[in-house]
Every structure is written in structure tokens, then in C-alpha cells.
Design a protein around this motif. Structure first.
Motif, PDB file in Angstrom:
ATOM      1  N   GLY A 158      15.769  78.524  75.533  1.00  0.00           N
ATOM      2  CA  GLY A 158      15.227  77.053  75.231  1.00  0.00           C
ATOM      3  C   GLY A 158      14.519  76.647  76.645  1.00  0.00           C
ATOM      4  O   GLY A 158      14.858  77.359  77.611  1.00  0.00           O
ATOM      5  N   GLY A 159      13.807  75.740  76.303  1.00  0.00           N
ATOM      6  CA  GLY A 159      13.050  75.278  77.907  1.00  0.00           C
ATOM      7  C   GLY A 159      12.516  74.069  77.641  1.00  0.00           C
ATOM      8  O   GLY A 159      12.392  73.321  76.235  1.00  0.00           O
ATOM      9  N   ARG A 160      11.886  73.253  78.596  1.00  0.00           N
ATOM     10  CA  ARG A 160      11.313  72.060  78.414  1.00  0.00           C
ATOM     11  C   ARG A 160      10.028  71.888  79.184  1.00  0.00           C
ATOM     12  O   ARG A 160       9.774  72.418  80.247  1.00  0.00           O
ATOM     13  CB  ARG A 160      12.271  70.752  78.736  1.00  0.00           C
ATOM     14  CG  ARG A 160      13.085  70.997  79.863  1.00  0.00           C
ATOM     15  CD  ARG A 160      14.164  70.378  80.131  1.00  0.00           C
ATOM     16  NE  ARG A 160      14.941  71.271  80.578  1.00  0.00           N
ATOM     17  CZ  ARG A 160      15.673  71.087  81.936  1.00  0.00           C
ATOM     18  NH1 ARG A 160      15.438  69.760  82.473  1.00  0.00           N
ATOM     19  NH2 ARG A 160      16.365  71.916  82.659  1.00  0.00           N
ATOM     20  N   SER A 161       8.937  70.987  78.672  1.00  0.00           N
ATOM     21  CA  SER A 161       7.916  70.816  79.517  1.00  0.00           C
ATOM     22  C   SER A 161       7.625  69.336  79.816  1.00  0.00           C
ATOM     23  O   SER A 161       8.169  68.681  78.910  1.00  0.00           O
ATOM     24  CB  SER A 161       6.697  71.339  78.668  1.00  0.00           C
ATOM     25  OG  SER A 161       5.426  70.763  79.225  1.00  0.00           O
ATOM     26  N   LEU A 162       7.224  68.924  80.960  1.00  0.00           N
ATOM     27  CA  LEU A 162       6.782  67.300  80.853  1.00  0.00           C
ATOM     28  C   LEU A 162       5.286  67.050  80.929  1.00  0.00           C
ATOM     29  O   LEU A 162       4.952  65.949  80.899  1.00  0.00           O
ATOM     30  CB  LEU A 162       7.418  67.164  82.522  1.00  0.00           C
ATOM     31  CG  LEU A 162       8.755  67.072  82.830  1.00  0.00           C
ATOM     32  CD1 LEU A 162       9.283  66.905  84.266  1.00  0.00           C
ATOM     33  CD2 LEU A 162       9.519  66.252  81.926  1.00  0.00           C
ATOM     34  N   LEU A 163       4.489  68.254  80.396  1.00  0.00           N
ATOM     35  CA  LEU A 163       3.147  68.045  80.248  1.00  0.00           C
ATOM     36  C   LEU A 163       3.156  67.328  78.810  1.00  0.00           C
ATOM     37  O   LEU A 163       4.158  67.525  78.058  1.00  0.00           O
ATOM     38  CB  LEU A 163       2.414  69.604  80.337  1.00  0.00           C
ATOM     39  CG  LEU A 163       2.388  70.290  81.425  1.00  0.00           C
ATOM     40  CD1 LEU A 163       1.753  71.433  81.267  1.00  0.00           C
ATOM     41  CD2 LEU A 163       1.648  69.362  82.488  1.00  0.00           C
ATOM     42  N   SER A 164       1.851  66.858  78.366  1.00  0.00           N
ATOM     43  CA  SER A 164       1.847  66.547  76.891  1.00  0.00           C
ATOM     44  C   SER A 164       1.887  67.521  75.895  1.00  0.00           C
ATOM     45  O   SER A 164       1.922  68.550  76.624  1.00  0.00           O
ATOM     46  CB  SER A 164       0.247  65.911  76.567  1.00  0.00           C
ATOM     47  OG  SER A 164      -0.377  67.051  76.926  1.00  0.00           O
ATOM     48  N   LEU A 165       2.083  67.174  74.781  1.00  0.00           N
ATOM     49  CA  LEU A 165       2.227  68.492  73.898  1.00  0.00           C
ATOM     50  C   LEU A 165       0.919  69.076  73.862  1.00  0.00           C
ATOM     51  O   LEU A 165       1.122  70.645  73.734  1.00  0.00           O
ATOM     52  CB  LEU A 165       2.521  67.885  72.210  1.00  0.00           C
ATOM     53  CG  LEU A 165       2.443  68.670  71.204  1.00  0.00           C
ATOM     54  CD1 LEU A 165       3.873  69.561  71.395  1.00  0.00           C
ATOM     55  CD2 LEU A 165       2.902  68.059  69.715  1.00  0.00           C
ATOM     56  N   ASP A 166      -0.226  68.831  73.535  1.00  0.00           N
ATOM     57  CA  ASP A 166      -1.432  69.468  73.818  1.00  0.00           C
ATOM     58  C   ASP A 166      -1.377  70.453  75.126  1.00  0.00           C
ATOM     59  O   ASP A 166      -1.878  71.518  74.979  1.00  0.00           O
ATOM     60  CB  ASP A 166      -2.373  68.710  73.900  1.00  0.00           C
ATOM     61  CG  ASP A 166      -2.967  68.314  72.221  1.00  0.00           C
ATOM     62  OD1 ASP A 166      -2.242  68.682  71.315  1.00  0.00           O
ATOM     63  OD2 ASP A 166      -3.979  67.501  72.064  1.00  0.00           O
ATOM     64  N   ASP A 167      -1.377  69.896  76.002  1.00  0.00           N
ATOM     65  CA  ASP A 167      -1.220  70.451  77.362  1.00  0.00           C
ATOM     66  C   ASP A 167      -0.145  71.590  77.421  1.00  0.00           C
ATOM     67  O   ASP A 167      -0.563  72.875  78.111  1.00  0.00           O
ATOM     68  CB  ASP A 167      -1.266  69.637  78.621  1.00  0.00           C
ATOM     69  CG  ASP A 167      -2.414  68.671  78.595  1.00  0.00           C
ATOM     70  OD1 ASP A 167      -3.437  69.079  78.107  1.00  0.00           O
ATOM     71  OD2 ASP A 167      -2.284  68.013  79.652  1.00  0.00           O
ATOM     72  N   THR A 168       0.962  71.263  76.700  1.00  0.00           N
ATOM     73  CA  THR A 168       2.067  72.402  76.925  1.00  0.00           C
ATOM     74  C   THR A 168       1.645  73.825  76.142  1.00  0.00           C
ATOM     75  O   THR A 168       1.693  74.701  76.271  1.00  0.00           O
ATOM     76  CB  THR A 168       3.304  71.722  76.285  1.00  0.00           C
ATOM     77  OG1 THR A 168       3.682  70.707  77.248  1.00  0.00           O
ATOM     78  CG2 THR A 168       4.624  72.778  76.344  1.00  0.00           C
TER      79      THR A 168
END
Ligand code: 5GP
Ligand code: MN
Length: 344
Positions: free
Chosen positions: A317-327
């Protein structure tokens, strides 16, 4: 998936003496609890409570409704619902168990509290690369199907062996069933089946347990799965990859509850020729990502390298602080690397 290190007798002696010396014990799960962190924490709770000590079993946030049947869930304290009180209980404990996670950040909003704990901490876990210095005693076996299976082995070698009963066996069995996708992966070690056989002997009804976990969805949850598969699945045959994404608005539309998207990502892997599947779910302020893979495609490394995460070779698993689109754009740009860099 085999060749677990044997659990040396000295470790069991230490495990027992650390418990003996404690009057109050907290048992912690990782955030967004799954069947294994819940099963192992509750099994340990149901054993230790028989010693007459004060035992707290704590989840960072609310757990999925379909895990409610696990023996002991009525005793779970939820940190996010009552953080001052739960914080006090953890800090005042003489011993803290960390079940099914390898580093304190995996407890989410509980991390700060856990980092402040001065009492000894025992890790029981099967994730790769545990934060070794953080714990005072480690049972870390990435070869095990589940933390629950590992806990069973520890208990069987300890003086708590006779305290295993049907409730404890149920909790442990659920941890094994859910972490192996109902005995379909991470269970090539005969020991997993031998342990499961021993657990069934405590009087478990396998069909009933299976129905409670897998045939117990709300209608909305099933419809969300259907929507994700029919409308939100993107495939990249040239990269042997597929992914889904779900926005907050979509999750809301289907009346999201804890555990709602558990299992969705696996449907990406069901496609012939797909080795890499991902699910992106938009949360408040971040995007949560689940990765799954087939064979020797290492999504643990992929999650660590690019999405602040980790887990196992075939489930991470992981996470991103970008927007959903940018991720999603970031993932698109990384897909070619799968072939070149991530097949072990
Ligand atoms: P899931 O996709 O079911 O949330 O997680 C799959 C596996 O990856 C689990 O073993 C889980 O513990 C691990 N995992 C999930 N999210 C993270 C994360 O943000 N960081 C790390 N290190 N592991 C994660
Ligand atoms: Mn696990």
C-alpha cells in the motif's frame, strides 16, 4: 512462502516474562484495520484477559462492519473516537503489543502517542523490513501467511497454550483466511494449513465464518464494486497493468463505510495477462493506494520507491499527497518501469 525462522525458546521466555511484569497492557492494530491485524490483536486480547491483568485492545479508526462478529470487538477502543482517553491508557500501560505492522507510522493518527511510549514494546508481524530499533522484542516473520498464524505458533510454545479456546481460534482463523485471500496466496507453506486444521478442531464452523466475512456486504458496497469494475477500470496490456480509481464524490454516492473498498483491487489481477493492479481512493487530503501483483513483480519495492508505502512482495500500500488526477498521471508515467525494474 516458507522457511520461517524457528521461534527460539529464549524469545518465548522473554515474551512470558515481559507479560508477567506488566499489570496493564495495550494491544495496538494498524490503521484501517484488516482481518489480520484485528484477528491477531483480538486473539491476544482474549488470551491475556484471562490472566486478570488490565488489557486494552485499540484500533486507530473504525473497523468494517463485517468484522463485528470477531470475538472481542465489543472491547475495542477506537482512538479517533476518543483520543484523549485512549492516549492516556496507552501511555500508562506497562507493555504495548504492536500487531501486524512494522513501523509506528502504520498506526496513522496514533503514531505520535506510540512514539511517546516509554514502556517496552513487542512486535508480532509478518511485513518486510521492520523498524527494528523501535521495538524491545521482535517476532517478525515475513515468511508467514499472517500475523495471526505467527501468533498461534507463539502461543502454542508458551504457557498460554491452554488458554486458546474457540474465540481465540476464531480470531486467528479469520486473520489467516483474510490475509491469504481464502487460502489462495501466501499459503504455500503446509504449516498454514496444519495450523488451520488445528484451529478448526476448537469447534469452528468454516462456512459460517466465510459467510460472515464475504457474504455480508451492504448492497451499496456490492454496487460500488460493480461500478468500479464496469466504469472505472483502466487497463494497459502493454505494461501488464490495470488500475481503478474512486473519488470522494463516488465513495460518498455509494455511502462509503469503513472497509468498503477492501478486496476491490484484486479484481484487477483477475484479468488474463495483468500482473500489476492498483486501486486509488481519494481521502481527505491524500490518496490511499493499494497495489497487488502476480508472481515475482515486486510491488513492495514499487510502493516504497514511489508512493511512501510498502507491505509485501505481492500486496502493498502507499499514499500520495498529490490530487487524484495528478497521482494517476504519476502512476501512468511510472508504468514502463514495471517491466524494467520491478520483476525480481
Ligand atoms: P492494503 O492494500 O490492503 O491496504 O494493504 C496491503 C498491504 O500493504 C498490507 O500488508 C498493508 O499492511 C501494507 N500497507 C498498506 N498501506 C501501507 C502504507 O501506507 N505503508 C506501508 N509501509 N505499508 C502499507
Ligand atoms: Mn497481515
Amino acid at each position: 512462502m516458507s522457511n520461517s525462522k524457528t521461534i527460539v525458546p529464549e524469545k518465548i521466555v522473554k515474551f512470558e516474562s515481559m507479560i508477567d511484569q506488566a499489570n496493564t497492557i495495550s494491544i495496538l492494530m494498524h490503521a484501517n484495520p484488516d482481518g489480520d491485524t484485528m484477528g491477531s490483536a483480538l486473539a491476544l486480547y482474549n488470551v491475556l484477559v484471562k490472566t486478570g491483568k488490565t488489557i486494552h485492545v485499540i484500533s486507530t479508526n473504525h473497523f468494517a462492519d463485517f468484522y463485528r462478529f470477531l470475538p472481542g470487538t465489543n472491547k475495542i477502543r477506537v482512538f479517533d473516537a476518543d483520543n484523549k482517553e485512549v492516549n492516556k491508557k496507552i501511555i500508562a500501560s506497562d507493555l504495548v503489543f504492536c500487531m501486524d505492522f512494522n513501523a509506528s507510522h502504520r498506526t496513522g493518527s496514533l503514531e505520535d502517542t506510540l512514539n511517546k511510549v516509554k514502556s517496552p514494546k513487542i512486535l508480532i508481524d509478518h511485513h518486510l523490513l521492520p523498524d527494528e530499533d523501535f521495538f524491545d522484542l521482535l517476532f517478525s516473520e515475513p515468511g508467514k501467511s499472517s500475523t495471526s498464524e505467527l501468533l498461534f505458533e507463539i502461543l502454542m510454545l508458551s504457557k498460554y497454550k491452554d488458554m486458546i479456546d474457540k474465540d481465540v481460534a476464531t480470531d486467528i482463523f479469520v486473520g489467516i483466511v483474510t490475509d491469504t485471500g481464502s487460502f489462495s496466496h501466501s499459503c504455500n507453506d503446509p504449516a498454514t494449513f496444519e495450523t488451520s486444521g488445528k484451529l478448526i478442531r476448537y469447534g469452528l464452523n468454516v462456512k459460517e465464518i466465510n459467510d460472515m466475512i464475504y457474504n455480508n456486504s451492504s448492497e451499496e458496497r456490492l454496487r460500488l464494486l460493480g461500478y468500479a469494475i464496469s466504469e472505472k477500470l483502466v487497463t494497459f496490456p502493454e505494461y501488464r497493468a490495470a488500475y481503478f480509481s474512486l473519488s470522494r464524490e463516488e465513495m460518498k454516492r455509494f455511502k462509503e463505510r469503513p472497509g468498503f473498498t477492501e478486496g476491490v483491487v484484486n479484481y484487477g489481477l483477475a484479468i488474463k495477462g495483468v500482473d500489476f493492479a492498483a486501486l486509488f481512493t481519494e481521502k481527505e487530503g491524500l490518496v490511499k493506494i493499494s497495489f497487488r501483483s502476480k508472481a515475482n513483480l515486486n510491488v513492495n519495492r514499487f510502493a516504497r520507491d514511489h508512493f511512501n508505502g510498502g507491505g509485501h512482495v505481492n500486496a502493498a500500500g502507499g499514499r500520495s499527497l498529490l490530487s487524484l488526477d495528478d497521482t494517476l498521471k504519476k502512476l501512468d508515467s511510472l508504468l514502463p518501469l514495471l517491466q524494467s525494474d520491478y520483476y525480481d
